[in-house]
Write a protein that holds these residues in place. Structure first.
Motif, PDB file in Angstrom:
ATOM      1  N   ASP A  35       8.094   6.004   5.776  1.00  0.00           N
ATOM      2  CA  ASP A  35       7.487   6.972   6.696  1.00  0.00           C
ATOM      3  C   ASP A  35       6.334   6.372   7.493  1.00  0.00           C
ATOM      4  N   GLY A  39      13.252  19.125  -3.802  1.00  0.00           N
ATOM      5  CA  GLY A  39      14.460  18.304  -3.737  1.00  0.00           C
ATOM      6  C   GLY A  39      14.527  17.445  -2.480  1.00  0.00           C
ATOM      7  N   LEU A  51      -6.028   2.146   1.051  1.00  0.00           N
ATOM      8  CA  LEU A  51      -6.025   1.062   2.040  1.00  0.00           C
ATOM      9  C   LEU A  51      -6.817   1.513   3.263  1.00  0.00           C
ATOM     10  N   ALA A  79       0.867  -1.185   0.000  1.00  0.00           N
ATOM     11  CA  ALA A  79       0.000   0.000   0.000  1.00  0.00           C
ATOM     12  C   ALA A  79       0.897   1.227   0.000  1.00  0.00           C
ATOM     13  N   ARG A  95      12.153  15.000  -5.704  1.00  0.00           N
ATOM     14  CA  ARG A  95      11.405  13.849  -5.187  1.00  0.00           C
ATOM     15  C   ARG A  95      10.442  13.271  -6.222  1.00  0.00           C
ATOM     16  N   ALA A 119       3.276   0.915   3.125  1.00  0.00           N
ATOM     17  CA  ALA A 119       4.270   1.947   2.762  1.00  0.00           C
ATOM     18  C   ALA A 119       3.487   3.216   2.462  1.00  0.00           C
ATOM     19  N   ASP A 120       2.491   3.483   3.305  1.00  0.00           N
ATOM     20  CA  ASP A 120       1.523   4.527   2.991  1.00  0.00           C
ATOM     21  C   ASP A 120       1.773   5.838   3.733  1.00  0.00           C
ATOM     22  N   TYR A 149      -0.627  -0.522  -4.533  1.00  0.00           N
ATOM     23  CA  TYR A 149      -1.863   0.264  -4.586  1.00  0.00           C
ATOM     24  C   TYR A 149      -1.601   1.647  -4.008  1.00  0.00           C
TER      25      TYR A 149
HETATM   26  C1  LIG Z   1       3.147  14.362  -2.359  1.00  0.00           C
HETATM   27  C2  LIG Z   1       4.381  14.223  -1.513  1.00  0.00           C
HETATM   28  C3  LIG Z   1       5.371  15.208  -1.598  1.00  0.00           C
HETATM   29  C4  LIG Z   1       6.525  15.103  -0.817  1.00  0.00           C
HETATM   30  N1  LIG Z   1       7.468  16.082  -0.933  1.00  0.00           N
HETATM   31  C5  LIG Z   1       8.598  15.997  -0.189  1.00  0.00           C
HETATM   32  C6  LIG Z   1       9.597  16.997  -0.297  1.00  0.00           C
HETATM   33  O1  LIG Z   1       9.481  17.950  -1.065  1.00  0.00           O
HETATM   34  N2  LIG Z   1      10.714  16.886   0.474  1.00  0.00           N
HETATM   35  C7  LIG Z   1      10.875  15.826   1.345  1.00  0.00           C
HETATM   36  O2  LIG Z   1      11.894  15.748   2.046  1.00  0.00           O
HETATM   37  N3  LIG Z   1       9.952  14.869   1.458  1.00  0.00           N
HETATM   38  C8  LIG Z   1       8.809  14.918   0.707  1.00  0.00           C
HETATM   39  N4  LIG Z   1       7.865  13.945   0.834  1.00  0.00           N
HETATM   40  C9  LIG Z   1       8.119  12.837   1.782  1.00  0.00           C
HETATM   41  C10 LIG Z   1       9.157  11.859   1.295  1.00  0.00           C
HETATM   42  O3  LIG Z   1       8.808  11.397   0.014  1.00  0.00           O
HETATM   43  C11 LIG Z   1       9.214  10.720   2.283  1.00  0.00           C
HETATM   44  O4  LIG Z   1       9.597  11.228   3.562  1.00  0.00           O
HETATM   45  C12 LIG Z   1      10.221   9.641   1.950  1.00  0.00           C
HETATM   46  O5  LIG Z   1      10.476   9.569   0.576  1.00  0.00           O
HETATM   47  C13 LIG Z   1       9.703   8.270   2.424  1.00  0.00           C
HETATM   48  O6  LIG Z   1       8.750   7.817   1.487  1.00  0.00           O
HETATM   49  P1  LIG Z   1       7.544   6.860   1.737  1.00  0.00           P
HETATM   50  O7  LIG Z   1       7.391   6.092   0.477  1.00  0.00           O
HETATM   51  O8  LIG Z   1       7.695   6.103   2.990  1.00  0.00           O
HETATM   52  O9  LIG Z   1       6.317   7.831   1.947  1.00  0.00           O
HETATM   53  P2  LIG Z   1       5.630   8.859   0.934  1.00  0.00           P
HETATM   54  O10 LIG Z   1       6.601   9.412  -0.005  1.00  0.00           O
HETATM   55  O11 LIG Z   1       4.849   9.796   1.779  1.00  0.00           O
HETATM   56  O12 LIG Z   1       4.628   7.941   0.078  1.00  0.00           O
HETATM   57  C14 LIG Z   1       3.443   7.376   0.621  1.00  0.00           C
HETATM   58  C15 LIG Z   1       2.518   6.999  -0.523  1.00  0.00           C
HETATM   59  O13 LIG Z   1       1.399   6.317   0.045  1.00  0.00           O
HETATM   60  C16 LIG Z   1       0.203   6.810  -0.529  1.00  0.00           C
HETATM   61  N5  LIG Z   1      -0.869   6.584   0.454  1.00  0.00           N
HETATM   62  C17 LIG Z   1      -1.113   7.283   1.586  1.00  0.00           C
HETATM   63  N6  LIG Z   1      -2.141   6.740   2.255  1.00  0.00           N
HETATM   64  C18 LIG Z   1      -2.562   5.675   1.533  1.00  0.00           C
HETATM   65  C19 LIG Z   1      -3.583   4.699   1.714  1.00  0.00           C
HETATM   66  N7  LIG Z   1      -4.381   4.704   2.790  1.00  0.00           N
HETATM   67  N8  LIG Z   1      -3.739   3.717   0.779  1.00  0.00           N
HETATM   68  C20 LIG Z   1      -2.915   3.681  -0.332  1.00  0.00           C
HETATM   69  N9  LIG Z   1      -1.946   4.601  -0.547  1.00  0.00           N
HETATM   70  C21 LIG Z   1      -1.758   5.571   0.376  1.00  0.00           C
HETATM   71  C22 LIG Z   1       0.515   8.266  -0.831  1.00  0.00           C
HETATM   72  O14 LIG Z   1      -0.341   8.757  -1.840  1.00  0.00           O
HETATM   73  C23 LIG Z   1       1.972   8.195  -1.274  1.00  0.00           C
HETATM   74  O15 LIG Z   1       2.082   7.965  -2.658  1.00  0.00           O
HETATM   75  C24 LIG Z   1       6.699  14.005   0.083  1.00  0.00           C
HETATM   76  C25 LIG Z   1       5.700  13.014   0.177  1.00  0.00           C
HETATM   77  C26 LIG Z   1       4.554  13.107  -0.612  1.00  0.00           C
HETATM   78  C27 LIG Z   1       3.488  12.018  -0.520  1.00  0.00           C
END
Ligand SMILES: Cc1cc2nc3c(=O)[nH]c(=O)nc-3n(C[C@H](O)[C@H](O)[C@H](O)COP(=O)(O)OP(=O)(O)OC[C@H]3O[C@@H](n4cnc5c(N)ncnc54)[C@H](O)[C@@H]3O)c2cc1C
Length: 411
Positions: free
Chosen positions: A291, A42, A128, A6, A102, A156-157, A30
């Motif tokens: 995150d 960035g 999810l 997710a 990013r 991974a949401d 998803y």
């Molecule tokens: C739109 C956006 C912009 C960002 N911009 C920056 C930035 O400029 N600088 C920075 O340092 N960090 C930014 N971040 C955070 C950074 O990407 C994360 O801290 C890091 O890359 C860890 O990524 P991650 O995949 O764990 O989480 P994230 O990058 O937050 O990705 C989580 C994904 O899960 C999806 N999601 C959320 N809830 C659900 C659900 N219930 N069901 C299914 N999918 C779901 C979201 O749409 C997203 O695509 C941003 C995150 C997002 C979502």
């Protein structure tokens, strides 16, 4: 094994690529959004994450996408140098540090997932809402509720993770420390040698800038009563004027800080938030990653890199452990204590402690930083953080690969 991920962010997409690389074939990703767009500004991929992405065969694609900073330099709010260190290959790493957009990184990972795992792997418009500890996930879509059978569900949401909320319904919203971050990119002339990432300021107000392709990535930060109440929404655009004013005095001989903030196309506001570390990520056949598992303050530029490390570590254990349960335990044992320590370190400024100390000891500035902080103390802070975050060059360059040996033999 059927695996549901997710979240199609950096963490979820890297997990899909990592699982595929070790031989899993039944993987679906998803995301709740209807379209993935290149959002954000960035971020920095530190050498430990660049190593993992390189071992996934993405090295040249990443290099084309990113700018490799060669120096990281910390200054006080008067523009005086506190500490400077080489980064990436210049610091002796076998892999560079890369500053990347990013959204561009996410799109590149998405393209790689579609090429390698198939176009239908990533399914959008699926939010999810729950996952069964025995496997199986429930999503809501525009058409209604969809139940998906799975033997493993990876949450991974992101920072507002639904899976985390199901496991810890009492947790509440992310925790703010009262600081607000403003991020943007500007088409502006390079500064210093054009390959340096700078941080200036202290615990109350800070400015970060680094080259990002033909642009400069900008982060301004300030303790601001009230604004920190905003929900943690990555896409909240605000006017530049008031922020330019806050940094009006920050005219350094080598950088026009207010000018750079004013030159940004768009400024995105985000509160400095994280969450308290969890005592457990895995419940039965479900676990957390990126995150969702360990949101952290950006001090130390580690958020995306740690998500990449989670993904590769999880795939390694799933490929090599005796059972899924044993793999999930090994994953959590490797990653939870390490990221817990980082979340805590970042709360006490991580490597940026040098700026806090310089301000505490010499708020009006100094003639020679070594009258204020000894070279040994400065070096010790930088080294301690690299060890805690898993990217000390001696350790990273020599540690075993997270590609399992049998897969390495086939490459
Ligand atoms: C739109 C956006 C912009 C960002 N911009 C920056 C930035 O400029 N600088 C920075 O340092 N960090 C930014 N971040 C955070 C950074 O990407 C994360 O801290 C890091 O890359 C860890 O990524 P991650 O995949 O764990 O989480 P994230 O990058 O937050 O990705 C989580 C994904 O899960 C999806 N999601 C959320 N809830 C659900 C659900 N219930 N069901 C299914 N999918 C779901 C979201 O749409 C997203 O695509 C941003 C995150 C997002 C979502």
């Amino acid at each position: 094994m059927t695996i549901v991920i997710a979240g199609a962010g950096i963490g979820g997409l890297t997990a899909a690529l990592s699982l595929h690389a070790v031989g899993f074939r039944n993987i679906s990703v998803y995301d709740r959004v209807d379209a993935l767009r290149p959002l954000g500004v960035g971020i920095n991929l530190l050498p430990h994450a660049v190593r993992e992405l390189t071992e996934l065969g993405l090295g040249s694609r990443l290099a084309a996408l990113g700018t490799a900073p060669e120096t990281l330099a910390y200054y006080n709010r008067h523009g005086q140098l506190i500490w400077s260190e080489p980064r990436g290959v210049a610091a002796g790493y076998r892999w560079p540090q890369l500053s990347v957009h990013r959204g561009a990184l996410q799109m590149e990972l998405l393209a790689a997932v579609r090429e390698r795992l198939g176009r239908g792997t990533v399914r959008l418009g699926h939010r999810l809402v729950d996952a069964d500890a025995n496997g199986g996930a429930r999503f809501t879509t525009a058409e209604g509720t969809v139940d998906v059978a799975a033997e493993l569900v990876i949450g991974a949401d992101g920072i507002h993770s639904a899976l985390r909320r199901r496991r810890r319904p009492d947790e509440g919203p992310p925790v703010s420390n009262g600081l607000v971050l403003w991020r943007g990119t500007a088409r502006a002339p390079g500064f210093l040698d054009g390959r340096t990432m700078i941080m200036a300021g202290d615990a109350e107000q800070k400015f970060v800038a680094y080259p990002l392709g033909d642009r400069v990535n900008v982060i301004a930060e300030r303790r601001t009563a009230g604004s920190a109440e905003h929900e943690a929404n990555w896409n909240r655009a605000v006017a530049a004027g008031p922020i330019v004013e806050l940094f009006g005095q920050w005219q350094f001989p080598w950088l026009d800080v207010p000018g750079l903030i004013g030159a940004c196309d768009e400024i995105l506001e985000y509160p400095m938030v994280d969450r308290d570390p969890l005592s457990r990520w895995t419940f039965g056949r479900t676990t957390l990653l990126g995150d969702a598992a360990h949101p952290m303050y950006p001090n130390g530029s580690n958020g995306a890199s740690q998500a990449v490390l989670d993904a590769r570590t999880l795939a390694f254990h799933l490929a090599t452990a005796q059972s899924v349960e044993a793999a999930l335990t090994a994953y959590e044992n490797d990653r939870r204590p390490a990221t817990t320590a980082l979340v805590r370190s970042n709360r006490s400024q991580g490597p940026e402690q040098v700026m806090v100390l310089a301000h505490e000891r010499a708020p009006e500035g100094f003639d020679d930083i070594h009258d204020v902080i000894g070279a040994e103390e400065l070096g010790a802070i930088a080294t301690a953080y690299k060890r805690a975050a898993g990217f000390h060059p001696d350790e990273l360059n020599t540690r075993a690969s997270l590609t399992p040996p049998n897969i390495r033999e086939q490459l």
